[in-house]
Design an enzyme around this catalytic site. Structure first.
Site, PDB file in Angstrom:
ATOM      1  N   CYS A   1       6.240  17.867 -24.199  1.00 27.86           N
ATOM      2  CA  CYS A   1       6.638  19.241 -24.512  1.00 27.86           C
ATOM      3  C   CYS A   1       6.612  19.459 -26.021  1.00 27.86           C
ATOM      4  O   CYS A   1       6.444  20.571 -26.496  1.00 27.86           O
ATOM      5  CB  CYS A   1       8.031  19.516 -23.972  1.00 27.86           C
TER       6      CYS A   1
ATOM      7  N   GLU B   1      15.414  22.757 -20.462  1.00 30.43           N
ATOM      8  CA  GLU B   1      14.490  22.182 -21.460  1.00 30.43           C
ATOM      9  C   GLU B   1      13.097  22.497 -20.951  1.00 30.43           C
ATOM     10  O   GLU B   1      12.612  21.855 -20.019  1.00 30.43           O
ATOM     11  CB  GLU B   1      14.696  20.666 -21.574  1.00 30.43           C
TER      12      GLU B   1
HETATM   13  P1  NAD Z   1       7.396  21.436 -13.376  1.00 31.37           P
HETATM   14  O1  NAD Z   1       8.173  22.588 -13.854  1.00 31.37           O
HETATM   15  O2  NAD Z   1       6.221  21.667 -12.508  1.00 31.37           O
HETATM   16  O3  NAD Z   1       8.333  20.440 -12.547  1.00 31.37           O
HETATM   17  C1  NAD Z   1       9.527  19.942 -13.098  1.00 31.37           C
HETATM   18  C2  NAD Z   1      10.471  19.570 -11.970  1.00 31.37           C
HETATM   19  O4  NAD Z   1      10.800  20.742 -11.237  1.00 31.37           O
HETATM   20  C3  NAD Z   1       9.916  18.574 -10.962  1.00 31.37           C
HETATM   21  O5  NAD Z   1      10.942  17.706 -10.576  1.00 31.37           O
HETATM   22  C4  NAD Z   1       9.524  19.472  -9.792  1.00 31.37           C
HETATM   23  O6  NAD Z   1       9.565  18.812  -8.553  1.00 31.37           O
HETATM   24  C5  NAD Z   1      10.599  20.524  -9.865  1.00 31.37           C
HETATM   25  N1  NAD Z   1      10.234  21.795  -9.249  1.00 31.37           N
HETATM   26  C6  NAD Z   1       9.010  22.381  -9.204  1.00 31.37           C
HETATM   27  N2  NAD Z   1       9.098  23.556  -8.561  1.00 31.37           N
HETATM   28  C7  NAD Z   1      10.385  23.725  -8.191  1.00 31.37           C
HETATM   29  C8  NAD Z   1      11.102  24.734  -7.504  1.00 31.37           C
HETATM   30  N3  NAD Z   1      10.493  25.829  -7.048  1.00 31.37           N
HETATM   31  N4  NAD Z   1      12.426  24.580  -7.316  1.00 31.37           N
HETATM   32  C9  NAD Z   1      13.049  23.479  -7.756  1.00 31.37           C
HETATM   33  N5  NAD Z   1      12.434  22.481  -8.414  1.00 31.37           N
HETATM   34  C10 NAD Z   1      11.117  22.604  -8.643  1.00 31.37           C
HETATM   35  O7  NAD Z   1       7.039  20.603 -14.680  1.00 31.37           O
HETATM   36  P2  NAD Z   1       6.175  19.273 -14.791  1.00 31.37           P
HETATM   37  O8  NAD Z   1       4.750  19.614 -14.578  1.00 31.37           O
HETATM   38  O9  NAD Z   1       6.778  18.184 -13.973  1.00 31.37           O
HETATM   39  O10 NAD Z   1       6.426  18.879 -16.327  1.00 31.37           O
HETATM   40  C11 NAD Z   1       5.731  19.409 -17.374  1.00 31.37           C
HETATM   41  C12 NAD Z   1       6.515  20.514 -18.037  1.00 31.37           C
HETATM   42  O11 NAD Z   1       7.781  20.019 -18.468  1.00 31.37           O
HETATM   43  C13 NAD Z   1       5.847  21.038 -19.290  1.00 31.37           C
HETATM   44  O12 NAD Z   1       5.929  22.425 -19.304  1.00 31.37           O
HETATM   45  C14 NAD Z   1       6.692  20.436 -20.416  1.00 31.37           C
HETATM   46  O13 NAD Z   1       6.646  21.145 -21.614  1.00 31.37           O
HETATM   47  C15 NAD Z   1       8.031  20.442 -19.811  1.00 31.37           C
HETATM   48  N6  NAD Z   1       8.912  19.487 -20.504  1.00 31.37           N
HETATM   49  C16 NAD Z   1       9.884  19.984 -21.339  1.00 31.37           C
HETATM   50  C17 NAD Z   1      10.700  19.103 -22.041  1.00 31.37           C
HETATM   51  C18 NAD Z   1      11.770  19.612 -22.962  1.00 31.37           C
HETATM   52  O14 NAD Z   1      12.630  18.822 -23.328  1.00 31.37           O
HETATM   53  N7  NAD Z   1      11.775  20.876 -23.355  1.00 31.37           N
HETATM   54  C19 NAD Z   1      10.523  17.736 -21.893  1.00 31.37           C
HETATM   55  C20 NAD Z   1       9.524  17.269 -21.043  1.00 31.37           C
HETATM   56  C21 NAD Z   1       8.729  18.170 -20.336  1.00 31.37           C
END
Ligand code: NAD
Length: 494
Positions: free
Chosen positions: A301, A267
């Protein structure tokens, strides 16, 4: 469950809140983490440290897999009705504890309390929905076309599931994964975002109190998600990766998951167009725009990113949107009159300043907001930009804040082309009073979800998810539970 470290909400905020364990939840233990380091949790409304949680090392990540594996057989063998009743108990407990949970979300995420309250009920709804789905995981039976044998298909738990969630909906993004995983008979490990770990531990504690057996849900927090998650994905025992977060990290995790061929649901980010046709009911379109843009202060998102407004109503829509967005009070999430809370951190403020700066440099006009307020906390005010020019970064990237970027358009064909001109395809909003046009446009938009004369799509009973680089798979509805199963086919005859 005994934990050496806890977080307690200030009594002035929530007198009835329990102490929340802040150590790693692995099996039936709360553990401080092998390296004993802590991760500070910041209050985005003040910039001050609220508390801290344990930091998982690679070894702790692998211990969490051990715990999930130890619980896996018994959980998969638990009768669906029993699993359903436990999930229902989780629903009831989350609702019963919703007041302080909302305060907690608001404190660590910065969002307005009204948004946090909405999130808690949305989060609880996944437990209720999947309590109902747990007993309806039906298989298939057919006769092969040659008549030689029967085809029996059953849906079995896919196995140990690693669930990775973002900070913007710390409760709902976790329960949207945990509830279907458990309903399907899988045990799991939740790795929440570093920014909002307290909500994850609070939800897990409530689940254990509701009777979920230890080891079925494990929670680890880490400062080094890249190393810990990589080791877990390469361990060989994780069979499902369910990720919600940015497209950038999603791509990276898909590459990691490829090495051990792990089934992955993604997602990811969005860049939602919000299309208003001349024949729309403008009052409805404004009400929808306020939800689509301002829910969660724009940190969703599904947030409307690009407003395409047909020329005949462009001025009226702009005036009314400016009036409504201008009336939203910016402030600390927990203050009762706050309509728009803080952004998650300084980097989010800086990103929005740069997107607005780029748009203005290319010819957009600021008609509301546009100035970062002075003082503590990570705030950006409700802002409206008009006449945003093609090529502006704000039309290409997720804004993730309370900024509306408006672009006028003339024809249906033109707006479909503009709306589809992005790598994302999560959700699109369409306002028109001509239902035939609305449905035709909906069919042509490259998007997993369409809100037609609506400002909100999220619903536990609906398949949530994106096309293109917004994701793979669906969460919610009966589709969501299938993501945590494998179809087993038995060829037989009788
Ligand atoms: P992010 O991708 O920075 O982090 C998300 C998660 O991934 C966190 O738990 C983080 O610790 C982990 N993470 C980061 N780097 C990683 C790596 N190298 N390996 C493994 N895990 C890692 O996102 P964010 O800033 O926390 O959230 C915002 C983003 O989430 C936006 O792009 C938003 O659109 C998206 N989002 C999507 C949905 C959906 O349903 N499509 C819902 C909510 C948020």
């Amino acid at each position: 469950m005994k934990s050496a470290n806890h977080f307690t909400l200030p009594t002035s905020v929530a007198a009835s809140a329990p102490a929340i364990p802040t150590d790693l939840l692995i099996g039936d233990k709360c553990l401080p983490g092998t390296d004993k380091a802590r991760i500070d949790v910041i209050n985005p409304s003040t910039g001050e440290t609220l508390g801290s949680v344990a930091n998982a090392s690679v070894a702790d990540g692998l211990s969490a897999i051990d715990a999930a594996q130890n619980a896996a057989k018994a959980w998969a063998a638990t009768a669906p009705r029993k699993r359903a009743e436990l999930l229902r108990a989780c629903y009831e407990r989350i609702v019963a504890n919703s007041e302080w949970l909302a305060q907690l979300i608001s404190l660590e995420n910065g969002k307005a309390l009204s948004d946090a309250k909405g999130e808690v009920l949305y989060a609880a709804e996944f437990f209720r929905w999947y309590a109902e789905e747990a007993v309806r995981l039906e298989g298939e039976l057919s006769v092969s076309p040659s008549g030689a044998n029967r085809i029996v298909v059953m849906y079995q738990p896919i196995g140990i599931s690693l669930l990775i969630t973002p900070w913007n909906f710390p409760a709902a993004m976790a329960t949207r994964k945990i509830a279907p995983a458990l309903a399907a008979g899988c045990t799991c490990i939740l790795k929440p975002a570093e920014e909002t770990p307290l909500t994850a531990y609070a939800v897990a504690q409530i689940m254990l109190e509701a009777g979920i057996p230890p080891g079925v849900v494990n929670v680890i927090t880490t400062k080094d998600p890249a190393s810990v998650v990589r080791a877990m994905l390469h361990d060989g025992r994780i069979r499902k990766l369910s990720f919600t977060g940015s497209t950038e990290v999603g791509r990276l995790l898909l590459r990691e998951a490829a090495d051990t061929v792990i089934n992955s649901s993604m997602e990811l980010g969005g860049n939602a167009p919000f299309i208003v046709f001349d024949d729309a009911n403008i009052a409805d379109a404004i009400a929808g725009a306020m939800v689509a843009k301002m829910r969660n202060g724009g940190e969703a998102c599904t947030a409307a990113n690009r407003f395409y407004v047909q020329r005949g109503v462009y001025e009226t829509f702009t005036q009314q949107l400016v009036a409504k967005m201008g009336a939203v009070k910016l402030g600390e999430g927990c203050s009762p009159d706050t309509g728009c809370g803080a952004l998650i951190n300084q980097a989010a403020v800086t990103k929005i300043e740069s997107l607005v700066g780029d748009a203005v440099k290319r010819g957009a006009r600021v008609v509301l907001g546009g100035q970062t307020p002075k003082g503590a906390g990570f705030f950006y005010p409700p802002t409206v930009l008009i006449d945003v020019q093609p090529g502006s970064e704000i039309l290409k990237q997720e804004i993730f804040g309370p900024v509306a970027a408006l672009v006028p358009f003339d024809s249906v064909e033109e707006v479909i082309e503009l709306a589809n001109d992005t790598e994302y395809g999560l959700v699109a909003y369409v306002y028109t009073n001509d239902l035939r046009k609305g449905l035709r446009v909906s069919e042509q938009l490259e998007s997993g979800m369409i809100a037609l004369n609506r400002g909100l799509v999220s619903d536990a009973a609906a398949p949530f998810g994106g096309v293109k680089q917004s994701g793979l798979g669906r969460e919610g509805s009966h589709h969501g539970i299938r993501e945590f199963t494998e179809a087993k086919y038995i060829a037989t005859e009788w």
